[in-house]
Design a protein around this motif. Structure first.
Motif, PDB file in Angstrom:
ATOM      1  N   VAL A 166      33.037  32.322  55.194  1.00  0.00           N
ATOM      2  CA  VAL A 166      33.914  31.715  54.081  1.00  0.00           C
ATOM      3  C   VAL A 166      33.871  32.692  52.887  1.00  0.00           C
ATOM      4  O   VAL A 166      32.501  33.209  52.725  1.00  0.00           O
ATOM      5  N   ILE A 167      34.685  33.136  52.188  1.00  0.00           N
ATOM      6  CA  ILE A 167      34.603  33.853  51.064  1.00  0.00           C
ATOM      7  C   ILE A 167      33.607  33.015  49.819  1.00  0.00           C
ATOM      8  O   ILE A 167      33.894  32.107  49.583  1.00  0.00           O
ATOM      9  N   GLU A 168      32.856  33.806  49.380  1.00  0.00           N
ATOM     10  CA  GLU A 168      31.845  33.146  48.717  1.00  0.00           C
ATOM     11  C   GLU A 168      32.213  33.515  47.237  1.00  0.00           C
ATOM     12  O   GLU A 168      32.293  32.860  46.153  1.00  0.00           O
ATOM     13  N   GLU A 169      32.268  35.010  46.710  1.00  0.00           N
ATOM     14  CA  GLU A 169      32.518  35.371  45.771  1.00  0.00           C
ATOM     15  C   GLU A 169      33.345  36.603  45.471  1.00  0.00           C
ATOM     16  O   GLU A 169      33.190  37.559  46.510  1.00  0.00           O
ATOM     17  N   LEU A 170      34.293  36.868  44.568  1.00  0.00           N
ATOM     18  CA  LEU A 170      35.030  37.948  44.334  1.00  0.00           C
ATOM     19  C   LEU A 170      34.333  38.678  43.238  1.00  0.00           C
ATOM     20  O   LEU A 170      34.029  38.205  42.006  1.00  0.00           O
ATOM     21  N   ARG A 171      34.115  40.236  43.467  1.00  0.00           N
ATOM     22  CA  ARG A 171      33.469  40.883  42.308  1.00  0.00           C
ATOM     23  C   ARG A 171      34.217  41.718  41.584  1.00  0.00           C
ATOM     24  O   ARG A 171      33.919  42.454  40.932  1.00  0.00           O
ATOM     25  N   ALA A 172      35.639  41.620  41.573  1.00  0.00           N
ATOM     26  CA  ALA A 172      36.604  42.429  41.022  1.00  0.00           C
ATOM     27  C   ALA A 172      37.823  41.639  40.753  1.00  0.00           C
ATOM     28  O   ALA A 172      38.079  40.590  41.444  1.00  0.00           O
ATOM     29  N   GLU A 173      38.446  41.805  39.729  1.00  0.00           N
ATOM     30  CA  GLU A 173      39.809  41.262  39.305  1.00  0.00           C
ATOM     31  C   GLU A 173      41.165  42.306  39.811  1.00  0.00           C
ATOM     32  O   GLU A 173      40.911  43.415  39.779  1.00  0.00           O
ATOM     33  N   VAL A 174      42.148  41.695  39.952  1.00  0.00           N
ATOM     34  CA  VAL A 174      43.597  42.743  40.357  1.00  0.00           C
ATOM     35  C   VAL A 174      43.633  43.407  39.079  1.00  0.00           C
ATOM     36  O   VAL A 174      43.285  42.910  37.987  1.00  0.00           O
ATOM     37  N   GLY A 175      43.903  44.567  39.408  1.00  0.00           N
ATOM     38  CA  GLY A 175      43.920  45.727  38.328  1.00  0.00           C
ATOM     39  C   GLY A 175      42.906  46.507  38.330  1.00  0.00           C
ATOM     40  O   GLY A 175      43.008  47.699  37.561  1.00  0.00           O
ATOM     41  N   ASP A 176      41.609  45.993  38.571  1.00  0.00           N
ATOM     42  CA  ASP A 176      40.623  46.826  38.398  1.00  0.00           C
ATOM     43  C   ASP A 176      40.423  48.123  39.263  1.00  0.00           C
ATOM     44  O   ASP A 176      40.890  47.947  40.431  1.00  0.00           O
ATOM     45  N   THR A 177      39.958  49.148  38.840  1.00  0.00           N
ATOM     46  CA  THR A 177      39.673  50.431  39.612  1.00  0.00           C
ATOM     47  C   THR A 177      38.241  50.273  40.027  1.00  0.00           C
ATOM     48  O   THR A 177      37.167  50.164  39.265  1.00  0.00           O
ATOM     49  N   VAL A 178      38.260  50.648  41.412  1.00  0.00           N
ATOM     50  CA  VAL A 178      36.828  50.484  42.058  1.00  0.00           C
ATOM     51  C   VAL A 178      36.697  51.840  43.077  1.00  0.00           C
ATOM     52  O   VAL A 178      37.500  52.154  43.538  1.00  0.00           O
ATOM     53  N   GLU A 179      35.484  52.197  42.822  1.00  0.00           N
ATOM     54  CA  GLU A 179      35.041  53.274  43.581  1.00  0.00           C
ATOM     55  C   GLU A 179      34.572  53.016  45.186  1.00  0.00           C
ATOM     56  O   GLU A 179      34.442  52.002  45.574  1.00  0.00           O
ATOM     57  N   VAL A 180      34.743  54.258  45.876  1.00  0.00           N
ATOM     58  CA  VAL A 180      34.107  53.939  47.234  1.00  0.00           C
ATOM     59  C   VAL A 180      32.739  53.399  47.100  1.00  0.00           C
ATOM     60  O   VAL A 180      31.920  54.002  46.484  1.00  0.00           O
ATOM     61  N   GLY A 181      32.565  52.433  48.221  1.00  0.00           N
ATOM     62  CA  GLY A 181      31.000  51.937  48.318  1.00  0.00           C
ATOM     63  C   GLY A 181      30.750  51.018  47.295  1.00  0.00           C
ATOM     64  O   GLY A 181      29.748  50.019  47.423  1.00  0.00           O
ATOM     65  N   ALA A 182      31.698  50.637  46.101  1.00  0.00           N
ATOM     66  CA  ALA A 182      31.488  49.374  45.071  1.00  0.00           C
ATOM     67  C   ALA A 182      31.769  47.983  46.218  1.00  0.00           C
ATOM     68  O   ALA A 182      32.544  47.936  47.024  1.00  0.00           O
ATOM     69  N   VAL A 183      31.013  47.045  45.671  1.00  0.00           N
ATOM     70  CA  VAL A 183      31.085  45.616  46.164  1.00  0.00           C
ATOM     71  C   VAL A 183      32.092  45.127  45.813  1.00  0.00           C
ATOM     72  O   VAL A 183      32.588  44.918  44.466  1.00  0.00           O
ATOM     73  N   LEU A 184      33.189  44.635  46.701  1.00  0.00           N
ATOM     74  CA  LEU A 184      34.479  43.882  46.267  1.00  0.00           C
ATOM     75  C   LEU A 184      34.072  42.275  46.520  1.00  0.00           C
ATOM     76  O   LEU A 184      34.758  41.465  45.464  1.00  0.00           O
ATOM     77  N   ALA A 185      33.387  41.868  47.304  1.00  0.00           N
ATOM     78  CA  ALA A 185      33.417  40.627  47.583  1.00  0.00           C
ATOM     79  C   ALA A 185      32.017  40.199  48.394  1.00  0.00           C
ATOM     80  O   ALA A 185      31.539  41.180  49.233  1.00  0.00           O
ATOM     81  N   THR A 186      31.652  38.837  48.474  1.00  0.00           N
ATOM     82  CA  THR A 186      30.776  38.477  49.570  1.00  0.00           C
ATOM     83  C   THR A 186      31.175  37.236  50.478  1.00  0.00           C
ATOM     84  O   THR A 186      32.034  36.431  49.976  1.00  0.00           O
ATOM     85  N   VAL A 187      30.837  37.466  51.711  1.00  0.00           N
ATOM     86  CA  VAL A 187      31.204  36.352  52.586  1.00  0.00           C
ATOM     87  C   VAL A 187      29.969  35.575  53.181  1.00  0.00           C
ATOM     88  O   VAL A 187      28.838  36.468  53.588  1.00  0.00           O
ATOM     89  N   SER A 188      29.953  34.348  53.277  1.00  0.00           N
ATOM     90  CA  SER A 188      28.877  33.657  53.596  1.00  0.00           C
ATOM     91  C   SER A 188      29.204  33.312  55.179  1.00  0.00           C
ATOM     92  O   SER A 188      30.168  32.883  55.542  1.00  0.00           O
ATOM     93  N   GLU A 189      28.196  34.118  55.896  1.00  0.00           N
ATOM     94  CA  GLU A 189      28.485  34.010  57.469  1.00  0.00           C
ATOM     95  C   GLU A 189      28.473  32.667  58.089  1.00  0.00           C
ATOM     96  O   GLU A 189      27.493  31.899  57.691  1.00  0.00           O
ATOM     97  N   GLY A 190      29.317  32.195  58.731  1.00  0.00           N
ATOM     98  CA  GLY A 190      29.081  31.042  59.424  1.00  0.00           C
ATOM     99  C   GLY A 190      29.433  29.859  58.777  1.00  0.00           C
ATOM    100  O   GLY A 190      29.292  28.439  59.406  1.00  0.00           O
ATOM    101  N   GLY A 191      29.812  29.900  57.346  1.00  0.00           N
ATOM    102  CA  GLY A 191      30.255  28.751  56.515  1.00  0.00           C
ATOM    103  C   GLY A 191      31.322  28.027  57.201  1.00  0.00           C
ATOM    104  O   GLY A 191      32.453  28.327  57.676  1.00  0.00           O
ATOM    105  N   ALA A 192      31.415  26.882  56.951  1.00  0.00           N
ATOM    106  CA  ALA A 192      32.575  25.886  57.330  1.00  0.00           C
ATOM    107  C   ALA A 192      33.683  25.976  56.144  1.00  0.00           C
ATOM    108  O   ALA A 192      33.374  26.077  54.701  1.00  0.00           O
ATOM    109  N   PRO A 193      34.868  26.348  56.678  1.00  0.00           N
ATOM    110  CA  PRO A 193      36.044  26.251  55.611  1.00  0.00           C
ATOM    111  C   PRO A 193      36.165  24.962  54.582  1.00  0.00           C
ATOM    112  O   PRO A 193      36.109  23.792  55.344  1.00  0.00           O
TER     113      PRO A 193
END
Length: 431
Positions: free
Chosen positions: A55-82
């Motif tokens: 399950v998507i836990e958190e978004l680390r960037a907004e639409v329109g943001d410039t992000v470099e290779v290797g930057a964290v985009l989001a976090t996913v909680s493994e196995g969480g129920a939708p």
């Protein structure tokens, strides 16, 4: 356990991208390898998949943001129920209240308000599916044509709406209204807000990274090259006759339609063989010649014009060229073209005729030195053996870098292409 999703390697010499569209929001379930975000680079849109299910836990960037290779985009909680739909609605409603939701869980429409991208995702869709985030191009089309996006079935990747879907829906709606004057008025919920008489509106939308790159490259071509265009016209009778005679057999044998681009690609290969300067480019104080022909084909994509490359076009037959072009067109629409698809290219063909263009002066695709522009076919009176006849004619244009290609060479190259199209046998016997 939370897994971080980072910006992947985007291609040679590409170190960053721009968040174009979030395909998932906090609380949404995601499968392994399911795309969660679309990134725009200088050339293509790249979808970043989730490496795990959860399950998507958190978004680390907004639409329109410039992000470099290797930057964290989001976090996913493994196995969480939708989250259940009811819980989602409660979470969205309470996102703006104290304790109403964690960071990043606010409604998509409010989240994207400052970025110029609207998300129509917090109401039930006509298909009963989840959130539907609209790209800036689709959003503008929705506003322009006054249609309800939730009533349109998307043909893009994963069922997402494209600009073409919106236009087709608007045309269908317009045609239906003309054909049935007694049709009921749309319900208030689906009726777009009207603008009072005399009111004038403006919308400011940030240029996409791809559009910025296109602008820089085209302006750079004008600033750095000595551009000149030569014209000719082509009688398309022979090609049209050949297509009409063999199209069914061709499609049956090769499982692809026989189009015009295959003829022009092969005609260009003949011309470039005889006029190698048109298949070369300038690098510093040197001229780089090629003993192969990689043809860049201008293709219209939702985010702008892209130019995927038909490799070794001089060695390929009509069927393979047509298959390559069809594949590029489909993947451009879906946004699945890769950096490798557009790498290189020694000569470009641009077909403005599909949009109705009669004549144009195309701009070269740096560092290439020449581009062929095709236009619409229309019946015109021409003199044939002293008599006036109506023939299907097309204007063709060759724009070139006059620093490298002389006028005589440019005219010769265009003349070879004209002769090959008017007498396709030349392409078979290498004349």
């Amino acid at each position: 356990m939370a897994t971080e999703i980072t910006v992947p390697q985007l291609g040679e010499s590409v170190t960053e991208g721009t968040i174009a569209e979030w395909l998932k929001q906090p609380g949404d379930a995601v499968a392994v390898d399911e795309p969660i975000v679309s990134l725009e680079t200088d050339k293509v849109a790249v979808e970043v998949p989730s490496p795990v299910a959860g399950v998507i836990e958190e978004l680390r960037a907004e639409v329109g943001d410039t992000v470099e290779v290797g930057a964290v985009l989001a976090t996913v909680s493994e196995g969480g129920a939708p989250a259940a739909k009811g819980d989602e609605a409660n979470r969205d409603q309470g996102a703006g209240e104290p304790g109403g939701g964690k960071k990043g869980a606010e409604p998509a429409k409010a989240k994207d308000a400052d970025s110029g991208q609207a998300a129509y995702g917090n109401h039930d869709e006509g298909t009963g599916e989840g959130n539907q985030t609209l790209s800036p191009a689709v959003r503008r089309a929705v506003l322009e044509y006054g249609v309800d996006p939730s009533s349109i079935k998307g043909t893009g990747k994963d069922g997402r709406l494209t600009k073409e879907d919106v236009i087709a829906a608007a045309q269908s709606k317009e045609g239906g209204n003309k054909g049935d004057s007694a049709s009921p008025a749309p319900s208030p919920s689906s009726t777009p807000a009207t603008v009072s008489s005399g009111e004038r509106r403006e919308e400011r939308v940030k240029m996409t990274r791809m559009r910025q790159t296109i602008a820089k490259r085209l302006k750079g071509a004008q600033d750095n090259a000595a551009l000149l265009t030569t014209f000719n016209d082509v009688d398309m009778s022979a090609v049209m006759e050949a297509r009409g005679k063999y199209k069914d057999l061709f499609a049956k044998k090769h499982d692809i339609k026989l189009g015009f681009m295959g003829f022009f690609a092969k005609a260009a290969c003949l011309a470039l063989k005889d006029v190698p300067a048109a298949n070369a480019y300038i690098e510093g104080d040197e001229i780089v010649y090629h003993d192969y022909v990689d043809i860049s084909v201008a293709v219209s994509a939702p985010n702008g014009l892209v130019v995927p490359v038909i490799r070794d076009a001089d060695k390929k037959g009509f069927a393979q060229i047509e298959k390559d072009i069809a594949d590029f067109g489909a993947r451009a629409k879906d946004g699945t073209l890769t950096m490798e698809d557009m790498k290189g290219g020694t000569f470009t063909i641009s077909n403005g005729g599909v949009f109705g263009s009669l004549m144009s002066t195309p701009i070269i695709n740096p560092p290439q030195s020449a581009v062929l522009g095709l236009h619409r076919i229309e019946d015109r009176p021409v003199a044939i053996d002293g008599k006036v006849e109506i023939r299907p004619m097309m204007y063709i244009a060759l724009s070139y870098d006059h620093r490298l290609i002389d006028g005589r060479e440019a005219v010769t190259a265009l003349k070879i292409m004209k002769e090959a199209i008017e007498d396709p046998t030349r392409m078979l016997i290498d004349l």
